[in-house]
Design an enzyme around this catalytic site. Structure first.
Site, mmCIF file in Angstrom:
data_model
loop_
_atom_site.group_PDB
_atom_site.id
_atom_site.type_symbol
_atom_site.label_atom_id
_atom_site.label_comp_id
_atom_site.label_asym_id
_atom_site.label_seq_id
_atom_site.Cartn_x
_atom_site.Cartn_y
_atom_site.Cartn_z
ATOM 1 N N ASP B 116 0.847 -1.184 0.000
ATOM 2 C CA ASP B 116 0.000 0.000 0.000
ATOM 3 C C ASP B 116 0.887 1.241 0.000
ATOM 4 O O ASP B 116 1.785 1.362 0.833
ATOM 5 C CB ASP B 116 -0.889 -0.015 1.250
ATOM 6 N N TYR B 118 1.108 5.703 -0.491
ATOM 7 C CA TYR B 118 0.672 6.860 0.306
ATOM 8 C C TYR B 118 0.880 8.070 -0.585
ATOM 9 O O TYR B 118 1.506 9.042 -0.202
ATOM 10 C CB TYR B 118 1.613 6.896 1.523
ATOM 11 N N HIS B 123 -3.796 13.733 1.206
ATOM 12 C CA HIS B 123 -4.066 12.718 2.233
ATOM 13 C C HIS B 123 -2.919 12.653 3.242
ATOM 14 O O HIS B 123 -3.150 12.678 4.459
ATOM 15 C CB HIS B 123 -4.271 11.347 1.589
ATOM 16 N N GLU B 189 -10.893 3.684 3.226
ATOM 17 C CA GLU B 189 -9.896 4.415 2.437
ATOM 18 C C GLU B 189 -10.180 4.110 0.978
ATOM 19 O O GLU B 189 -10.074 2.958 0.539
ATOM 20 C CB GLU B 189 -8.465 4.023 2.815
ATOM 21 N N GLU B 191 -9.191 3.852 -2.573
ATOM 22 C CA GLU B 191 -7.910 3.718 -3.253
ATOM 23 C C GLU B 191 -8.110 3.038 -4.612
ATOM 24 O O GLU B 191 -9.150 2.441 -4.883
ATOM 25 C CB GLU B 191 -6.943 2.867 -2.422
ATOM 26 N N ASP B 223 -9.247 0.118 1.574
ATOM 27 C CA ASP B 223 -8.269 -0.280 2.590
ATOM 28 C C ASP B 223 -8.837 0.080 3.973
ATOM 29 O O ASP B 223 -8.405 1.036 4.616
ATOM 30 C CB ASP B 223 -6.949 0.446 2.330
ATOM 31 N N ARG B 227 -8.765 3.422 12.970
ATOM 32 C CA ARG B 227 -7.846 4.530 13.278
ATOM 33 C C ARG B 227 -7.330 4.503 14.700
ATOM 34 O O ARG B 227 -6.194 4.897 14.958
ATOM 35 C CB ARG B 227 -8.556 5.866 13.022
ATOM 36 N N GLN B 230 -4.705 1.740 14.861
ATOM 37 C CA GLN B 230 -3.549 2.192 14.085
ATOM 38 C C GLN B 230 -2.734 3.251 14.844
ATOM 39 O O GLN B 230 -1.503 3.191 14.891
ATOM 40 C CB GLN B 230 -4.055 2.761 12.753
ATOM 41 N N LYS B 243 -5.018 -2.307 9.929
ATOM 42 C CA LYS B 243 -5.310 -2.472 8.503
ATOM 43 C C LYS B 243 -5.516 -3.931 8.099
ATOM 44 O O LYS B 243 -6.187 -4.197 7.098
ATOM 45 C CB LYS B 243 -4.123 -1.952 7.673
ATOM 46 N N THR B 247 -9.115 -6.003 3.404
ATOM 47 C CA THR B 247 -8.926 -5.059 2.310
ATOM 48 C C THR B 247 -9.809 -5.552 1.175
ATOM 49 O O THR B 247 -9.643 -6.691 0.727
ATOM 50 C CB THR B 247 -7.454 -5.027 1.846
ATOM 51 N N GLU B 351 -10.349 12.112 7.252
ATOM 52 C CA GLU B 351 -10.160 13.466 6.722
ATOM 53 C C GLU B 351 -11.504 14.185 6.568
ATOM 54 O O GLU B 351 -11.631 15.351 6.897
ATOM 55 C CB GLU B 351 -9.475 13.394 5.355
#
Lengths: 413, 413
Positions: B116, B118, B123, B189, B191, B223, B227, B230, B243, B247, B351
């Protein structure tokens, strides 16, 4: 002693009997058992005896065999013991014993997911001092959970595979431009790898008390590390290219059945861990009395002792799955570098030479901060077996080759 | 238009033709192509026509097909186009078209390694502001390399699979004891995933200019991220249990051949990147004009635009291999959360709700900081195709179930 004329204290004696995958000229890779200096062709002998599981031994990895489950694997181990001890089987067995120097050893496991933990307090503390001198030695989570992360399963290689020195970016100097080139601080990490039997269901967890059912066996594991690449890349998402170029494991997987005598109490955990990391009985949490050695070009540079590890393998597995992550047969998790408090037991050159500032001297008089091209690194080990015997953990070896150099994919032996 | 009576602007029209793996009652999983609301049984039609590659379409994943290589895959796509457009094939094709609502869709790829990245500046900057308010928004390495890390390949699941809310440790309060329980900040997420064709040799790298040969196709990828888990675990080795519980990827893999019109220049990189991330010609580095949407229980909560991404997929692949890490067919890498500068394009609730402090309002009037049990998250997307058509990126969906609840392994459709 059996008709094999194998001394009780011989390497790979009857208290070890590890599994691997081998081939000889013109034959396909298949499952074998190491006995002294020889390999018992388990596929061949099982076929000759019409063993009901002969098919799983004809596979090019141990995965199908492991997936039979703990009870069947124990029965197979007992059956192998009978084959080797009962003179009635002697002729048959001798026809299926081949000299280990005459075969090619393959990656024994088709690796599903590879996870690397960080379970030595001394190692984590040393790395903290070196990489993060402005912070406490241990991060605040360290004593509450076995920290781990996923590595690259596709670059797990068998002992004997050459390791190409990786290229990558390093931390910029005053010009702000990251230098790029072959790693200048290539390192060894002496670890123990745990080969997992699955599957488990997505959404389910493996409690500490059930971990043993999933722990198939042990390998020695060298988690090669490019410290300069790692130091620049790892914030905030962890190690990536500093580790993913190669991870070497020994060719022989020592089954957990052989390691009953090596299980010892943990050194102790303070503060107390959360309930999901506790187990139900004292024996659920165990350390392992594995004696390891790190050699560079034959010179002993460290003697890590696995019994110094803070976290139990059973806790690592329980933590890995507490979020519902499923297991597959062939999953591999490693302990992280094995280091004790004595520098003579540090399992990496980063720690042993304190980031290259205090080089070690090899037997040939040369010094090393980190690894040079051509260096051969060998990890080896043993564990106490029954009645004073030693269980052989074998070895994992690899030689550093420069970029663009021809490599051997496998070594003999 | 063909005899199919499929409008040029219909979803999954002839400019898409994505590959997947399906089964219907009493039949084994095999390769199919999505055409409008139907699935063309590629295994069946290839067998009927004695296609020389019929065997690869009878497999339960796309891996064998992908491994044929770029040229053969292009030929297969052209052949499928002929089948669907030439009236001479109409009877045969119609016998092998099945309604998508009548089949089970399986994970299309046997995932080898999952990485993965970034790669969205917004982000990374938003996460920095939220998770590390005391530090600069972007870490110092961010503009020099596409940051990435390995995820868990064994928990990549197909669209429609329920997602069990993960349990785990959270950061301790004043008593110093980490709370343990179901995640209280479960997130999406949004993606894009890139499915890779290999293999490459260990020790070799894939330059930017050769990346296209290894980029087989694109999936939408969620994904899922816990939080709170994490935030407590990720220092210093990166995300792990926050995570690894699941997925999700879309069931249909859109081949790169369908995405020629979607390739656009990158927004721009400053400072200039190192030579290994540059490519040889302007077209080696490309962004992609993929229009994405995030829905929670049917309410549109975000419209991420992939063309905002800082790093090119080709750069991600070149970086992933610059240390000599080898590729396998079935490797999967994801872009990281797709977020632009406009909050309406933020690809995560972290976010979008600023760590839950500014909840969103759904169409039913309820609000969300993070996901609740029973919530269904759907990512969907499209890309510009030839002559004003749209290439359908399909969707990836999943529903949050509480711990200990029965789950569906697959959904229909």
């Amino acid at each position: 002693m059996t008709w094999l004329e194998l001394a009780d204290d011989a390497p790979f004696g009857l208290s070890t009997l590890p599994y691997g995958v081998f081939s000889d000229v013109g034959t396909p890779p298949r499952v074998g058992v190491r006995v002294g200096d020889r390999v018992l062709d388990l596929a061949g002998v099982a076929r000759a005896l019409s063993h009901e599981r002969a098919d799983v031994f004809s596979q090019p990895s141990l995965n199908a065999f492991m997936q039979l489950g703990p009870q069947q694997c124990q029965e197979v181990r007992a059956w192998i013991g009978q084959l080797l001890e009962d003179p009635a089987h002697r002729d048959l067995v001798e026809r299926h014993l081949v000299d280990v120097d005459s075969v090619v050893l393959h990656l024994p496991v088709e690796v599903a997911d590879y996870v690397d933990f960080y379970a030595s307090e001394s190692h984590a503390s040393n790395v903290g001092k070196i990489f993060r001198p402005e912070s406490p030695d241990l991060p605040p989570n360290w004593r509450h959970l076995p920290i781990g992360y996923h590595g690259r399963a596709g670059t797990v290689v068998v002992s004997g595979t050459d390791v190409v020195r990786p290229a990558g970016q390093r931390r910029p100097g005053s010009d702000g431009v990251p230098p790029f080139g072959p790693s200048a601080s290539l390192d060894v990490e002496c670890e123990v790898g745990f080969v997992i039997r699955g599957p488990t269901e997505l959404g389910a967890s493996v409690p500490v008390s059930e971990a043993r059912e999933h722990l198939f066996g042990v390998v020695l594991l060298n988690d090669w590390s490019a410290r300069d690449i790692q130091a620049w890349e790892y914030v905030p998402l962890g190690p990536f290219l500093g580790k993913s170029f190669a991870t070497s494991i020994s060719a022989w997987v020592v089954p957990f059945e052989a390691l009953a005598e090596s299980q010892v109490p943990l050194p102790g955990q303070d503060p107390p861990v959360l309930p999901y990391l506790r187990g139900e009985t004292d024996s659920d949490l165990f350390g392992m009395d594995l004696h390891l050695e790190v050699r560079v070009n034959g010179s002993l540079v460290s003697s890590p002792q696995f019994r110094d590890m803070y976290w139990s393998p059973a806790q690592m597995l329980a933590h890995l799955t507490v979020n519902g992550a499923s297991l597959r047969t062939g999953d591999l998790f490693a302990s992280g570098t094995v280091s004790g408090t004595d520098p003579a037991t540090y399992g990496s050159l980063l720690e042993r030479t304190w980031n290259g500032t205090d080089p070690i001297v090899l037997e040939d008089g040369t010094t090393r901060g980190f690894l040079e091209d051509g260096d051969q690194v060998t990890l080896s080990g043993w564990a106490p077996g029954p009645a004073g015997t030693r269980v052989t953990l074998g070895e994992v070896t690899g030689t550093i080759t420069p970029q663009g150099h021809p490599r051997r994919g496998h070594s003999l032996g």
